[in-house]
Design an enzyme around this catalytic site. Structure first.
Site, short mmCIF file in Angstrom:
data_model
loop_
_atom_site.label_atom_id
_atom_site.label_comp_id
_atom_site.label_asym_id
_atom_site.label_seq_id
_atom_site.Cartn_x
_atom_site.Cartn_y
_atom_site.Cartn_z
N LYS A 78 0.87 -1.18 0.00
CA LYS A 78 0.00 0.00 0.00
C LYS A 78 0.90 1.22 0.00
O LYS A 78 2.04 1.17 0.46
CB LYS A 78 -0.86 0.01 1.27
CG LYS A 78 -2.17 0.76 1.12
CD LYS A 78 -3.30 -0.17 0.69
CE LYS A 78 -4.62 0.58 0.58
NZ LYS A 78 -5.74 -0.31 0.27
N GLY A 186 -19.68 3.21 -0.28
CA GLY A 186 -20.98 3.35 0.37
C GLY A 186 -22.11 3.65 -0.60
O GLY A 186 -23.20 3.09 -0.51
N ALA A 261 -14.79 -0.48 4.86
CA ALA A 261 -13.59 0.24 5.29
C ALA A 261 -12.47 -0.74 5.65
O ALA A 261 -12.73 -1.83 6.14
CB ALA A 261 -13.90 1.13 6.48
C1 PPY Z 1 -7.89 -2.40 -1.50
O1 PPY Z 1 -8.64 -3.37 -1.66
O2 PPY Z 1 -7.79 -1.84 -0.39
C2 PPY Z 1 -7.06 -1.94 -2.62
O3 PPY Z 1 -6.11 -1.27 -2.37
C3 PPY Z 1 -7.48 -2.33 -3.99
C4 PPY Z 1 -6.36 -2.48 -4.96
C5 PPY Z 1 -5.93 -3.73 -5.33
C6 PPY Z 1 -4.96 -3.89 -6.25
C7 PPY Z 1 -4.36 -2.80 -6.82
C8 PPY Z 1 -4.77 -1.56 -6.43
C9 PPY Z 1 -5.78 -1.40 -5.52
#
Ligand code: PPY
Length: 347
Positions: A78, A186, A261
């Site tokens: 992330k 949402g 979330a």
């Molecule tokens: C999530 O599900 O929180 C994501 O970040 C979705 C996602 C999955 C793969 C690439 C970019 C975003």
């Protein structure tokens, strides 16, 4: 900062201070055990840099578990772009391009996409420098669009499975559902719920969105200060994380918590508190995987939209039933059951 880094159980974190905007960019690679890391880019202001780092760590770990539960060949990652409170929106495109160049430099260690605070239009800009490591661009630019609708379908399926488990029937007819946050997830979730005959309540902070849902759709609006005490069958957190803590759990008047979330539990003990109150919790990463499945399927596996929707509903249904069964048979929380299944798939 030092102790956060020392205690994190992930693989790598990439740190960049963007001097022109004074934004901090963190890319956390939690695990590449099952495949290259993928996960969205969150862009917002934080009270301090530590909180931004803590957020990206927890979000990246969540992605590892999210992919591991259905056994997808992707790892957990992330990114957080922590912008200063006085951030000038005009400097946004250039910042996104510098960020895209950083993603590109990683040569596929990390794939990104939309998250809170970033849109498909932002992905188009990031992809100018970051392609091919960017999911969720606009359809015009060749992408699969936003992840919100896919996430909402998975959450809706999760709510049905939770009802089936607790009430003996999956039908939502006449069930009262409180959706916290009428944003990209949402909003679509509300549509699914209304079509299924549920009574939908919503809470939201954005004035324009409140007007749209309250005045145009005539949905019952619940002000923020009443969101944890409102009576409902299902509480669906679809805004930010950390909403379930000792204080809010003690107030809840719902039977089920199931929302979109990420990181809804403030801490590990909160799963126990929900169980003690006999509130059925559908673990966030088990049911909010639909956005990821949709983007990855449409963009890397050539799926049709119809196929993507079938895959989302089917994998959430299968996984959540398994989580509920394991939790019941072992007498553990649904969170512990989900973690156990994910860890089995990771080992
Ligand atoms: C999530 O599900 O929180 C994501 O970040 C979705 C996602 C999955 C793969 C690439 C970019 C975003």
């Amino acid at each position: 900062m030092e102790s956060l880094l020392r205690e994190w159980d992930g693989e790598t974190v990439i740190v960049r201070h963007d001097r022109p905007t004074r934004a901090w960019i963190f890319i956390a690679i939690h695990s590449t055990h099952l495949g290259p890391a993928a996960g969205g880019t969150r862009m917002k202001s934080y009270p301090d840099v530590q909180e931004a780092l803590q957020d990206v760590f927890r979000l990246a770990a969540g992605m590892t578990y999210k992919f591991a539960i259905p056994g997808l060949p992707w790892g957990g990652g992330k990114a957080v772009v922590a912008i200063p409170p006085d951030f000038d929106p005009q400097s946004r495109p250039a910042l996104l391009r510098r960020y895209g160049a950083l993603v590109h430099q990683l040569r596929g260690l990390y794939y990104t996409g939309p998250d809170v605070g970033t849109s498909s239009a932002d992905m188009d800009i990031i992809a100018e420098t970051g392609a091919p490591y960017v999911f969720g661009r606009t359809p015009v630019a060749g992408g699969a669009g936003p992840s919100g609708p896919g996430t909402a379908l998975g959450v809706f399926t999760g709510i049905q499975v939770a009802c089936e488990h607790l009430f003996g029937e999956a039908s939502l007819k006449g069930r009262r559902v409180l959706v916290q946050g009428a944003g990209s997830v949402g909003e679509t979730l509300i549509e699914y719920l209304r079509s299924a005959g549920a009574e939908v309540l919503f809470s939201e902070v954005d004035e324009g969105t409140i007007r749209r849902f309250r005045d145009e759709l005539e949905l019952k609006f619940v002000p923020s200060e009443e969101v944890y005490t409102a009576e409902c069958d299902i509480f669906a957190p679809c805004a930010l994380g950390g909403v379930l803590d000792a204080n809010t759990i003690a107030q809840l008047k719902c039977r089920i918590v199931a929302g979109g979330a990420n990181n809804q539990l403030a801490g590990p003990k909160d799963a126990e508190s929900l169980r003690a109150r006999r509130i059925l919790y559908a673990p966030d990463y088990v049911i909010n995987v639909g956005g990821a499945i949709t983007l990855l399927g449409l963009e890397t596996l050539d799926w049709t939209q119809e196929r993507a929707e079938e895959e989302v509903a089917e994998s959430v249904r299968r996984a959540l039933r398994q989580v509920f069964e394991l939790a019941a048979s072992e007498g553990i929380t649904t969170e512990a059951a989900a973690r156990r299944i994910a860890e089995e798939h990771l080992s």
